[in-house]
Design an enzyme around this catalytic site. Structure first.
Site, PDB file in Angstrom:
ATOM      1  N   THR A  38       0.835  -1.211   0.000  1.00  0.00           N
ATOM      2  CA  THR A  38       0.000   0.000   0.000  1.00  0.00           C
ATOM      3  C   THR A  38       0.866   1.256   0.000  1.00  0.00           C
ATOM      4  O   THR A  38       0.357   2.348  -0.234  1.00  0.00           O
ATOM      5  CB  THR A  38      -0.978   0.034   1.194  1.00  0.00           C
ATOM      6  OG1 THR A  38      -0.213  -0.035   2.400  1.00  0.00           O
ATOM      7  CG2 THR A  38      -1.953  -1.124   1.152  1.00  0.00           C
ATOM      8  N   GLY A  39       2.146   1.116   0.269  1.00  0.00           N
ATOM      9  CA  GLY A  39       3.059   2.267   0.234  1.00  0.00           C
ATOM     10  C   GLY A  39       3.428   2.625  -1.199  1.00  0.00           C
ATOM     11  O   GLY A  39       3.141   1.872  -2.131  1.00  0.00           O
ATOM     12  N   ASP A  59       9.045  -7.282   3.577  1.00  0.00           N
ATOM     13  CA  ASP A  59       7.788  -7.487   4.297  1.00  0.00           C
ATOM     14  C   ASP A  59       8.125  -7.861   5.746  1.00  0.00           C
ATOM     15  O   ASP A  59       8.712  -8.928   5.993  1.00  0.00           O
ATOM     16  CB  ASP A  59       7.021  -8.628   3.612  1.00  0.00           C
ATOM     17  CG  ASP A  59       5.723  -8.970   4.326  1.00  0.00           C
ATOM     18  OD1 ASP A  59       5.469  -8.436   5.424  1.00  0.00           O
ATOM     19  OD2 ASP A  59       4.963  -9.784   3.781  1.00  0.00           O
ATOM     20  N   ASN A 102       8.286  -9.667  15.158  1.00  0.00           N
ATOM     21  CA  ASN A 102       9.633  -9.605  14.569  1.00  0.00           C
ATOM     22  C   ASN A 102      10.359  -8.323  14.991  1.00  0.00           C
ATOM     23  O   ASN A 102      11.547  -8.335  15.307  1.00  0.00           O
ATOM     24  CB  ASN A 102       9.550  -9.648  13.039  1.00  0.00           C
ATOM     25  CG  ASN A 102       9.170 -11.032  12.541  1.00  0.00           C
ATOM     26  OD1 ASN A 102       9.412 -12.034  13.221  1.00  0.00           O
ATOM     27  ND2 ASN A 102       8.569 -11.089  11.366  1.00  0.00           N
ATOM     28  N   TYR A 148      -8.175  -5.521  11.375  1.00  0.00           N
ATOM     29  CA  TYR A 148      -7.295  -4.397  11.709  1.00  0.00           C
ATOM     30  C   TYR A 148      -7.326  -4.140  13.212  1.00  0.00           C
ATOM     31  O   TYR A 148      -6.284  -4.077  13.874  1.00  0.00           O
ATOM     32  CB  TYR A 148      -7.771  -3.158  10.953  1.00  0.00           C
ATOM     33  CG  TYR A 148      -6.938  -1.922  11.149  1.00  0.00           C
ATOM     34  CD1 TYR A 148      -5.646  -1.844  10.629  1.00  0.00           C
ATOM     35  CD2 TYR A 148      -7.446  -0.806  11.834  1.00  0.00           C
ATOM     36  CE1 TYR A 148      -4.880  -0.690  10.781  1.00  0.00           C
ATOM     37  CE2 TYR A 148      -6.697   0.340  11.981  1.00  0.00           C
ATOM     38  CZ  TYR A 148      -5.417   0.398  11.458  1.00  0.00           C
ATOM     39  OH  TYR A 148      -4.668   1.546  11.613  1.00  0.00           O
ATOM     40  N   TYR A 162       6.572  -7.522  25.927  1.00  0.00           N
ATOM     41  CA  TYR A 162       8.024  -7.369  25.725  1.00  0.00           C
ATOM     42  C   TYR A 162       8.600  -6.346  26.700  1.00  0.00           C
ATOM     43  O   TYR A 162       9.725  -6.476  27.167  1.00  0.00           O
ATOM     44  CB  TYR A 162       8.336  -6.976  24.266  1.00  0.00           C
ATOM     45  CG  TYR A 162       8.700  -8.175  23.423  1.00  0.00           C
ATOM     46  CD1 TYR A 162       7.729  -9.102  23.067  1.00  0.00           C
ATOM     47  CD2 TYR A 162      10.009  -8.397  23.012  1.00  0.00           C
ATOM     48  CE1 TYR A 162       8.053 -10.221  22.314  1.00  0.00           C
ATOM     49  CE2 TYR A 162      10.343  -9.512  22.252  1.00  0.00           C
ATOM     50  CZ  TYR A 162       9.357 -10.417  21.907  1.00  0.00           C
ATOM     51  OH  TYR A 162       9.691 -11.520  21.171  1.00  0.00           O
TER      52      TYR A 162
END
Ligand code: UDP
Length: 330
Positions: A38-39, A59, A102, A148, A162
């Site tokens: 989408t960028g 990605d 990630n 979303y 985290y």
């Protein structure tokens, strides 16, 4: 900030590209990452000539490798408009969940501070108005927007985990509707939709009866809020947005006045689970960041309209990247 190394994901998108500009301006080394679904590289092409700027076509849902040290990570990769995440729902879930995982792992490995882009959508169709950070929200997990909203809610949860369990320095910004230059004209969001329609000489499409509200923040104000949050010591979520709330009907009238179009407003079906009202309570941002928006809607809309007017006419008729990007997803 001079010489700090900053990774920005979603760097070719609307917000990501403005963040690249800001961190370059602050004297940082910027590593920009985007999978270009989408960028759009046109948003950052002016930065490619700088030695402080590098671009990785990647990605982030897949393992992320960045050589060398990193001071900051800003995770802004995600489809962000309802029509995008309806077209690529699985990708939307993956970038918010696997992608965030990630990047948190990368932050831990590099001992970097990470700021993740969350959203007012974590409040769903809110029962509390205006929305404060301590409101838990009203989200339909299995509705079309769930991909979303729930990805972003998971993102917040894993980011806090985290922070708590691994001691990673984390920041969470809850972004409310934002607008400005470099939004995709055809991304389906209300501002580019209305301005695009006015420029093409089409009627403006309000969904439902147009009585739903949103509160629109100009991108430069948002970037300033994000910058301050990154440098603050606040690990809990902070709303950043402009509390100036308006109905979609009144917004359409503002666009008609701004563009001088002779077109009228026509009404289309309201999308499923479309929130009825939205306004950020920004008391927390005011208090801990000393931040509040400075740019009025009148001023911001003028700059944004001038940007869209300055684009080559053919971009008004462009499909996203001239192709159906859902074909590009594995
Ligand atoms: N909307 C509209 N016409 C359009 C596009 C959007 O009336 O052509 C409405 C939409 O139903 C929602 C509001 O404008 O109530 C904001 O939509 P947008 O997609 O910009 O963002 P959202 O805040 O819903 O994520």
């Amino acid at each position: 900030m001079t010489q700090k190394r900053v990774l920005i994901t979603g760097a070719a998108g609307f917000l990501g590209s403005h963040l690249c500009d800001r961190f370059i301006k602050e004297g940082c080394q910027v590593i920009a990452m985007d999978n270009l679904i989408t960028g759009d590289l046109r948003n950052i092409e002016h930065l490619f000539k700088l030695k402080e700027f590098e671009f990785y076509h990647h990605d982030v849902s897949k393992f992320v490798h960045v050589p060398g040290n990193l001071d900051y990570i800003l995770h802004f990769a995600s489809p962000a408009s309802p029509i995008d995440y309806l077209k690529i729902p699985i990708q939307t879930l993956k970038v918010g969940s696997l992608g965030t995982h990630n990047l948190l792992g990368l932050a831990k490995a590099k001992n970097a501070r990470i700021l993740v882009a969350s959203t007012s959508e974590v409040y769903g169709d809110p029962m509390v108005h205006p929305q404060t950070e301590d409101y838990w929200g009203n989200v339909n997990p299995v509705g079309p927007r769930g991909v979303y909203d729930e990805a972003k809610r998971f993102q917040e949860a894993i980011t806090m985990a985290y922070h708590t369990y691994h001691g990673v320095e984390t920041r969470i910004v809850r972004i409310f509707n934002t607008y400005g230059p470099r939004m995709r004209l055809n991304d389906g969001r209300v501002l580019p939709a209305f301005i695009g329609q006015a420029l093409r000489g089409q009627d403006l499409t309000a969904f439902g009866d147009g009585s739903q509200t949103r509160s629109f923040c100009y991108v430069d104000d948002l970037v300033e809020g994000i910058y301050r949050l990154l440098l603050s010591d606040c690990a809990t979520p902070v709303n950043v947005g402009n509390p100036d709330e308006i109905t979609i009907n009144d917004f359409a009238q503002e666009i008609i006045k701004l563009t001088g179009t002779n077109q009228k407003v026509i009404y289309k079906e309201l999308p499923t689970d479309d929130p009825k009202q939205r306004q950020p309570d920004i008391s927390k941002a005011r208090e801990i960041l000393g931040w509040e928006p400075k740019i009025s809607r009148q001023e911001g809309l003028k700059i944004t309209y001038e940007y869209f007017q300055s684009l080559p006419k053919e971009r008004l008729y462009e499909e996203p990247h001239g192709r159906d990007f859902s074909q590009n997803i594995k």
